[in-house]
Each structure stands twice: as C-alpha cells, then as structure tokens.
Write a protein that holds these residues in place. Structure first.
Motif, short mmCIF file in Angstrom:
data_model
loop_
_atom_site.label_atom_id
_atom_site.label_comp_id
_atom_site.label_asym_id
_atom_site.label_seq_id
_atom_site.Cartn_x
_atom_site.Cartn_y
_atom_site.Cartn_z
N THR A 5 27.53 59.20 20.69
CA THR A 5 27.20 57.32 20.99
C THR A 5 27.77 57.30 22.36
N ALA A 6 27.50 56.14 22.71
CA ALA A 6 27.98 55.92 24.63
C ALA A 6 29.51 54.23 24.19
N TRP A 7 30.48 55.41 25.00
CA TRP A 7 31.06 53.57 24.46
C TRP A 7 31.18 53.33 26.00
N PRO A 8 31.55 52.07 25.98
CA PRO A 8 31.25 50.98 26.93
C PRO A 8 32.86 50.60 27.06
N LEU A 9 33.17 50.37 28.19
CA LEU A 9 34.28 50.32 28.53
C LEU A 9 34.67 48.00 28.15
N LEU A 10 36.17 47.73 27.86
CA LEU A 10 36.03 46.57 28.09
C LEU A 10 36.90 46.04 28.83
N PRO A 11 35.98 44.57 29.95
CA PRO A 11 37.07 43.87 30.35
C PRO A 11 38.27 43.42 29.66
N VAL A 12 38.92 43.96 30.61
CA VAL A 12 39.87 43.22 30.72
C VAL A 12 41.14 42.19 31.60
N LEU A 13 40.74 42.64 33.12
CA LEU A 13 40.94 41.55 34.34
C LEU A 13 40.12 41.65 35.32
N GLN A 14 40.26 40.21 35.36
CA GLN A 14 39.49 39.90 36.27
C GLN A 14 40.12 38.58 37.16
N PRO A 59 47.22 33.51 45.94
CA PRO A 59 47.89 33.88 47.29
C PRO A 59 48.35 34.42 47.74
N TRP A 60 49.68 35.04 46.79
CA TRP A 60 51.36 34.88 46.42
C TRP A 60 50.77 36.81 46.81
N TYR A 61 49.50 37.13 46.34
CA TYR A 61 49.96 38.87 45.91
C TYR A 61 48.71 39.47 47.17
N ASP A 62 49.29 40.35 47.37
CA ASP A 62 49.14 40.95 48.68
C ASP A 62 48.61 42.38 48.37
N GLY A 63 48.25 42.75 47.11
CA GLY A 63 47.67 43.80 47.33
C GLY A 63 46.09 44.04 47.10
N PHE A 64 45.36 43.16 47.89
CA PHE A 64 44.15 43.21 48.21
C PHE A 64 43.69 44.28 49.36
N PRO A 65 42.77 45.35 48.89
CA PRO A 65 41.99 46.43 50.16
C PRO A 65 41.98 44.61 50.70
N ALA A 66 41.35 45.17 52.56
CA ALA A 66 41.47 44.20 53.70
C ALA A 66 40.11 43.65 53.44
N ASP A 67 39.51 44.58 53.01
CA ASP A 67 37.70 43.62 52.57
C ASP A 67 37.28 43.59 51.18
N ARG A 68 38.23 43.74 50.52
CA ARG A 68 38.40 43.11 49.13
C ARG A 68 38.73 42.26 48.72
N ASP A 69 38.21 40.57 47.70
CA ASP A 69 38.89 40.41 47.41
C ASP A 69 38.86 39.77 45.77
N VAL A 70 38.20 41.16 44.65
CA VAL A 70 38.20 40.76 43.61
C VAL A 70 38.15 42.12 42.56
N LEU A 71 39.34 42.08 42.37
CA LEU A 71 40.12 42.77 41.09
C LEU A 71 39.76 42.73 40.01
N GLN A 72 38.83 43.90 39.38
CA GLN A 72 38.61 44.18 37.78
C GLN A 72 39.32 45.60 37.41
N ILE A 73 39.67 45.32 36.10
CA ILE A 73 40.13 46.58 35.40
C ILE A 73 39.44 46.00 34.24
N LEU A 74 39.15 47.30 33.54
CA LEU A 74 38.82 47.56 31.99
C LEU A 74 39.66 48.86 31.70
N TRP A 75 38.77 49.33 30.30
CA TRP A 75 40.00 50.23 30.12
C TRP A 75 39.07 50.69 28.75
#
Length: 334
Positions: A99-108, A115-131
C-alpha cells in the motif's frame, strides 16, 4: 472572519527580567477555525496549492509503529461530522503490504497573510507542511527526530505562488491513519503576531534560578513551598497552539540546547508548532478574547479547532536547516 486577539500578558516580562529584552521574538499565532478553505487560502488541514502535474508525495519509508489497529480515514471524517465515537479500526492484515501511503496536508501559509513572519526564503512565499499520519521509526538516524521521540513523519516545502498556476491536485486520502488525532479538521487561519521569550534554561543556569526564585516567592503554595506554578513558562515564554516562528515551545520539558542538523551539525531554525489545543489549563491567559465560554461544547471548538492530538498533549515542533534545503527537516514532540 472575526480576528483572534490574545489578551495582554499578566506581567511585563522585561520589567521583571530586563535580560529578556535582547531575546524577544515575534511569533505568529495561527488561530485555526473550522471552515472549508480552498487551495488559495492559508489553512490547517485544508487542500494545498499543489500543481496538478506534480505527483502527490507519499511516505518515503521507515516503519509505522503498530501500537494498535489504525483507523479508516473516511470513517474518521464521517464520525466527526456526526459526533459519533471512533469505531473505525481496520486490522493491519486487511491492508496490502505494498500500500502506498499519501501524506496528509497539515499546514499551508501564504506570506501575504503573515507579514510579521520572516522565515520564508528570499524567493518563496508559500509554506506547505505535510505528514505521514503514523508514528515512525527509521533505519537512517539522520532522518530521525533529534531526540528519538516518535511522531508523524513530516515533510516541508516552500513554493513561489507565481509558479502555481490555477490547476491543483486533489489530496488523496490514505487508507487509514495511526490515530484519529493525526487527521486535522480543515480550518482557515486568523494570524496574529505575539511577542515571545525563550525557555529560561536557554539563558543560562543563573537566569533559570532567578526565574524559579521569582515564581516561588510570588506564587507560594500554601502547603509546600517547592510546589509552585511555572508562571514564566505558562504565561510569559512561548504561546501555545499552532504558530509560525518565535521561540520553539519548551514549556513542558527541560532545556537541552539548540536543535542541530543531522547533516551539518549547524543550529536548526524553528519553523512551526502544530498542537492539539490553542491553550490548556496552565495557559488560559493565552486564550483569545471570547474563547473562555461556559458552554463545554463551544469552549472545546475554540480550544481544539483542528481536532489534532499528539502524544500526551505535546506540540509537534518543526525545524529546518537554514544552510541547505537538501538537509532533512527535523520534527519532534515537545
């Protein structure tokens, strides 16, 4: 959507401990609220802006810990909508070995929403976390949680919104999840900046002793002077719940030093906390205004909007390496 507002802290941390001034950080509390987000929304447990021509990620390996039978994903979703108890177990012998186990969306999160968060890389503006919604053990130590605490395997990705297009892949559901609490209820986010300070141990033994002395002197227990409440950790240090940036939540364990990369041994960057509760009995001062209602069911919806449950009430802490995106993401329960 009504914004969430955290009450002011019960005490001014820098007046009590001036050393903290240099260590203040801005965290972004995400304040999930159940909703039907789209891929273009910042969300917890919602659909991701995942390009339709890009394969959906699956669990890369390791071993699912089999503490008990897993739960059918579709049944967990259905039981939540009808308020039934969970009776959705499926035997491991009913699941094919391949069985293949697709990851679940956790956070986007879109940078424009935080605008208060400065952790994005310079050329990226979307953060996605899955598990992968199972506790894991691993064959390769470099990919294991740094302190050996098992939890869902986490994947993190940064994207450019300008490259996403307008056709997105529908997230496939895995056959089952290890625990119902590993399946987030889809929520929209209501980001809010707050100021945080580190675990007292991070500033040395003398400072930690100073904090302990203040707590014991200010909040003595009537019967046992050593049985005091950790008010600095509960009320002044790090915010509970889902958040981006700030200081990693250390409130319920000792300080073991910075979390380090298994590839380069450099200090990792704290990215996000994923938690079951927006506050608990020890951190009610962090409850957003209007959340401490008398109705148990309404209060629970405010307190546990995503229905995520991890460990014994811990938060999942997610770190990445600022020196290379190729170095493994590290996650643990703290």
């Amino acid at each position: 959507m009504k914004p969430a507002v955290t009450p002011p802290r019960p005490w001014d941390a820098t007046s009590l401990f001036p050393e903290l001034t240099a260590h203040a950080r801005t965290a972004v509390r995400l304040h999930p609220v159940p909703a039907s987000p789209s891929p273009l929304d910042s969300s917890a447990g919602g659909p991701l802006a995942w390009p339709a021509d890009e394969p959906w990620p699956t669990c890369p390996g390791g071993r699912h810990l089999r503490y008990g039978p897993p739960h059918r994903t579709a049944d967990v979703r259905g039981e939540r909508s009808t308020s039934f108890a969970y009776h959705s177990e499926i035997g491991w012998d009913e699941i094919p070995e391949d069985t293949a186990w697709p990851l679940l969306p956790v956070l986007q999160v879109y940078a424009a929403d935080v605008p208060w968060y400065d952790g994005f890389p310079a050329d990226r503006d979307v953060l996605q976390i899955l598990w992968c919604p199972f506790q894991h053990t691993y064959d390769e130590p470099v990919t294991a949680p740094y302190n050996g605490i098992a939890g869902p395997w986490v994947s993190l990705r940064y994207r450019r919104s300008a490259d996403l297009g307008d056709a997105f892949l529908t997230p496939p559901d895995p056959v089952a999840v290890g625990e119902p609490g590993y399946l987030p209820t889809p929520c929209r986010l209501r980001p809010e900046p707050v100021t945080e300070y580190p675990h007292p141990g991070a500033l040395g033994e003398d400072f930690e002793a100073w904090v302990t002395a203040w707590e014991q002197a200010t909040f003595p227990h009537p019967d046992d002077p050593d049985d005091y409440e950790p008010r600095y950790a509960w009320d002044l240090s790090t915010a509970p719940g889902w958040k981006l940036g700030g200081h990693e939540p250390w409130n319920y364990q000792g300080y073991d030093g910075p979390v380090r990369c298994g590839s380069c041994d450099g200090e990792l960057r704290f990215v996000a906390a994923i938690a079951g509760r927006e506050w608990d009995g020890g951190t009610e001062s962090w409850a957003p205004l209007g959340s401490l209602v008398s109705s148990p069911s309404t209060r629970r919806r405010h307190q546990e909007p995503t229905e995520v449950r991890l460990g014994h009430g811990e938060a999942m802490r997610v770190f990445d390496c600022p020196r290379s995106a190729d170095h493994p993401v590290v996650s643990d329960l703290g």
